[in-house]
Design an enzyme around this catalytic site. Structure first.
Site, PDB file in Angstrom:
ATOM      1  N   ASP A  40       0.812  -1.228   0.000  1.00 27.64           N
ATOM      2  CA  ASP A  40       0.000   0.000   0.000  1.00 27.64           C
ATOM      3  C   ASP A  40       0.844   1.277   0.000  1.00 27.64           C
ATOM      4  O   ASP A  40       0.300   2.365   0.198  1.00 27.64           O
ATOM      5  CB  ASP A  40      -0.893   0.020   1.248  1.00 27.64           C
ATOM      6  CG  ASP A  40      -2.037  -0.985   1.175  1.00 27.64           C
ATOM      7  OD1 ASP A  40      -2.998  -0.722   0.450  1.00 27.64           O
ATOM      8  OD2 ASP A  40      -1.939  -2.045   1.816  1.00 27.64           O
ATOM      9  N   HIS A  96     -12.042   6.210   5.538  1.00 27.01           N
ATOM     10  CA  HIS A  96     -11.452   7.398   6.166  1.00 27.01           C
ATOM     11  C   HIS A  96     -12.411   8.589   6.126  1.00 27.01           C
ATOM     12  O   HIS A  96     -13.362   8.600   5.345  1.00 27.01           O
ATOM     13  CB  HIS A  96     -10.193   7.808   5.370  1.00 27.01           C
ATOM     14  CG  HIS A  96      -9.035   6.881   5.499  1.00 27.01           C
ATOM     15  ND1 HIS A  96      -8.329   6.427   4.413  1.00 27.01           N
ATOM     16  CD2 HIS A  96      -8.430   6.352   6.589  1.00 27.01           C
ATOM     17  CE1 HIS A  96      -7.347   5.631   4.830  1.00 27.01           C
ATOM     18  NE2 HIS A  96      -7.385   5.571   6.135  1.00 27.01           N
ATOM     19  N   ARG A 156       0.976  -1.816   7.414  1.00 26.07           N
ATOM     20  CA  ARG A 156       1.440  -0.620   6.715  1.00 26.07           C
ATOM     21  C   ARG A 156       2.388   0.235   7.555  1.00 26.07           C
ATOM     22  O   ARG A 156       2.928   1.224   7.061  1.00 26.07           O
ATOM     23  CB  ARG A 156       0.232   0.248   6.294  1.00 26.07           C
ATOM     24  CG  ARG A 156      -0.711  -0.420   5.324  1.00 26.07           C
ATOM     25  CD  ARG A 156      -1.668   0.604   4.732  1.00 26.07           C
ATOM     26  NE  ARG A 156      -0.953   1.703   4.111  1.00 26.07           N
ATOM     27  CZ  ARG A 156      -1.509   2.847   3.718  1.00 26.07           C
ATOM     28  NH1 ARG A 156      -2.799   3.025   3.870  1.00 26.07           N
ATOM     29  NH2 ARG A 156      -0.780   3.813   3.172  1.00 26.07           N
ATOM     30  N   GLU A 168      -0.238   9.561   1.401  1.00 23.40           N
ATOM     31  CA  GLU A 168      -0.927  10.538   2.265  1.00 23.40           C
ATOM     32  C   GLU A 168      -1.059  10.043   3.700  1.00 23.40           C
ATOM     33  O   GLU A 168      -1.037  10.837   4.647  1.00 23.40           O
ATOM     34  CB  GLU A 168      -2.343  10.800   1.719  1.00 23.40           C
ATOM     35  CG  GLU A 168      -3.183  11.652   2.643  1.00 23.40           C
ATOM     36  CD  GLU A 168      -4.623  11.814   2.178  1.00 23.40           C
ATOM     37  OE1 GLU A 168      -5.264  10.816   1.802  1.00 23.40           O
ATOM     38  OE2 GLU A 168      -5.094  12.944   2.183  1.00 23.40           O
ATOM     39  N   ASP A 169      -1.192   8.721   3.855  1.00 27.48           N
ATOM     40  CA  ASP A 169      -1.466   8.182   5.186  1.00 27.48           C
ATOM     41  C   ASP A 169      -0.279   8.256   6.131  1.00 27.48           C
ATOM     42  O   ASP A 169      -0.441   8.075   7.333  1.00 27.48           O
ATOM     43  CB  ASP A 169      -1.943   6.718   5.063  1.00 27.48           C
ATOM     44  CG  ASP A 169      -3.309   6.648   4.400  1.00 27.48           C
ATOM     45  OD1 ASP A 169      -4.143   7.522   4.690  1.00 27.48           O
ATOM     46  OD2 ASP A 169      -3.527   5.746   3.572  1.00 27.48           O
ATOM     47  N   CYS A 186      -5.008  10.433  -1.570  1.00 24.06           N
ATOM     48  CA  CYS A 186      -4.090   9.507  -0.894  1.00 24.06           C
ATOM     49  C   CYS A 186      -2.774   9.303  -1.632  1.00 24.06           C
ATOM     50  O   CYS A 186      -1.826   8.787  -1.055  1.00 24.06           O
ATOM     51  CB  CYS A 186      -4.768   8.174  -0.648  1.00 24.06           C
ATOM     52  SG  CYS A 186      -5.200   7.322  -2.128  1.00 24.06           S
ATOM     53  N   ARG A 204      -9.244   3.277  11.546  1.00 29.63           N
ATOM     54  CA  ARG A 204      -7.784   3.415  11.484  1.00 29.63           C
ATOM     55  C   ARG A 204      -7.204   4.471  12.436  1.00 29.63           C
ATOM     56  O   ARG A 204      -6.019   4.443  12.742  1.00 29.63           O
ATOM     57  CB  ARG A 204      -7.378   3.806  10.054  1.00 29.63           C
ATOM     58  CG  ARG A 204      -7.756   2.794   8.977  1.00 29.63           C
ATOM     59  CD  ARG A 204      -6.879   1.558   9.062  1.00 29.63           C
ATOM     60  NE  ARG A 204      -7.239   0.555   8.086  1.00 29.63           N
ATOM     61  CZ  ARG A 204      -6.814   0.556   6.821  1.00 29.63           C
ATOM     62  NH1 ARG A 204      -6.045   1.521   6.383  1.00 29.63           N
ATOM     63  NH2 ARG A 204      -7.166  -0.414   6.007  1.00 29.63           N
TER      64      ARG A 204
HETATM   65  C1  CIR Z   1      -5.586   0.849   3.006  1.00 28.38           C
HETATM   66  O1  CIR Z   1      -6.541   0.100   3.237  1.00 28.38           O
HETATM   67  O2  CIR Z   1      -4.912   1.346   3.896  1.00 28.38           O
HETATM   68  C2  CIR Z   1      -5.246   1.141   1.553  1.00 28.38           C
HETATM   69  N1  CIR Z   1      -5.554   0.020   0.753  1.00 28.38           N
HETATM   70  C3  CIR Z   1      -5.993   2.342   1.065  1.00 28.38           C
HETATM   71  C4  CIR Z   1      -5.541   3.605   1.721  1.00 28.38           C
HETATM   72  C5  CIR Z   1      -6.139   4.818   1.095  1.00 28.38           C
HETATM   73  N2  CIR Z   1      -5.665   5.975   1.757  1.00 28.38           N
HETATM   74  C6  CIR Z   1      -6.245   7.156   1.681  1.00 28.38           C
HETATM   75  O3  CIR Z   1      -7.265   7.311   1.056  1.00 28.38           O
HETATM   76  N3  CIR Z   1      -5.684   8.149   2.355  1.00 28.38           N
END
Ligand code: CIR
Length: 270
Positions: free
Chosen positions: A66, A165, A91, A71-72, A262, A137
């Site tokens: 991922d 999110h 992650r 962004e995360d 993201c 999360r």
């Molecule tokens: C997740 O489940 O963490 C990733 N597959 C998707 C994260 C998407 N992040 C975002 O929109 N900020």
């Protein structure tokens, strides 16, 4: 304080080969086509290159399927950067490479610590406000630590009622223009945010949740291709706000719950 002004730098991270194993809330009916996903991500990166003065490409890490959802990994607040402790354990290691980049950029780097978990997808900034979605999360401990780390910002938790999110159902077109999905969750969350902004802002609603996630890059707004009813509304508002619109298809990334915000981390020009 202006969030949606000129940018200095954007960080992006390409798709790893392992992207097919990215986390998914629901298994897609048609499996992800890696090449197609890669092309969509490359097209996104190309647009970012056109619109942001400096783009830093953090190498993909095969250990983290991922990792393109950069962004995360962090929250940028002026010169301060808070490195997330990502909600999904698989992650968590994505953030270290990002911390190193911000250290090289001369940012003041802070870190969230256990038991805090936070994904940048749960963070929406408007003016001096930082809204943090309490989701599957992101937790209250992260909100508490963010308040300690960024005392000059007004930090408000918002309970995420639908989607992965906070920004799965809303984002911002400008510092005083929220954008939200026209459904019960979008309306409820938008009402909480508008309330905190104190009547100084408005919300535009679009029928498609996915289309409520847009990225503002200078005077251009990137929107998801393929949602004509939402696009028509966004075109009208963009014209009113004197912003250009660019549409980008992200259908393959959507299969792994990715959206437009993201795939980049944006650093404002100070
Ligand atoms: C997740 O489940 O963490 C990733 N597959 C998707 C994260 C998407 N992040 C975002 O929109 N900020």
């Amino acid at each position: 304080m202006t969030i949606y002004g000129p940018l200095s730098t954007a960080l992006v991270r390409p798709l790893p080969r392992s992207f097919l194993n990215a986390l998914k809330k629901y298994a897609p009916s048609v499996p992800i086509d890696w090449k197609f996903a890669h092309e969509q991500h490359e097209a996104y990166t190309e647009v970012v290159r056109q619109l942001v003065p400096s783009v830093m490409v953090v190498p993909a890490d095969e250990a983290f399927p991922d990792c393109c959802f950069i962004e995360d990994t962090a929250v940028v607040s002026g010169r301060d950067v808070v490195i997330s402790r990502i909600g999904a354990e698989s992650r968590r290691g994505e953030s270290e490479a990002i911390a190193e980049v911000f250290q090289k950029l001369g940012s003041t780097v802070h870190r969230l610590h256990a038991p805090a978990t936070l994904d940048g997808g749960d963070v929406l900034q408007m003016k001096e406000h930082i809204f943090i979605g309490l989701s599957e999360r992101t937790n209250q401990a992260a909100v508490d630590q963010m308040i300690q780390l960024l005392p000059d910002r007004k930090i408000t938790p918002v309970s995420v009622q639908d989607g992965l999110h906070l920004k799965s159902v809303l984002s911002a077109l400008a510092d005083d223009v929220l954008l939200a999905a026209d459904n019960a969750a979008g309306r409820a969350m938008a009402a909480e945010i508008l309330d905190a902004l104190g009547g100084d802002a408005r919300c535009v609603f679009v029928p498609d949740s996915i289309a409520a996630n847009v990225v503002r890059l200078g005077s251009t707004v990137l929107i998801q291709a393929g949602f004509p009813a939402s696009e028509a509304i966004l075109r009208e508002v963009a014209q009113e706000l004197n912003l250009s619109l660019m549409t980008l298809p992200m259908s393959e990334l959507i299969k792994a719950d990715g959206a437009l915000t993201c795939c980049s981390l944006l650093v404002p020009a100070l």
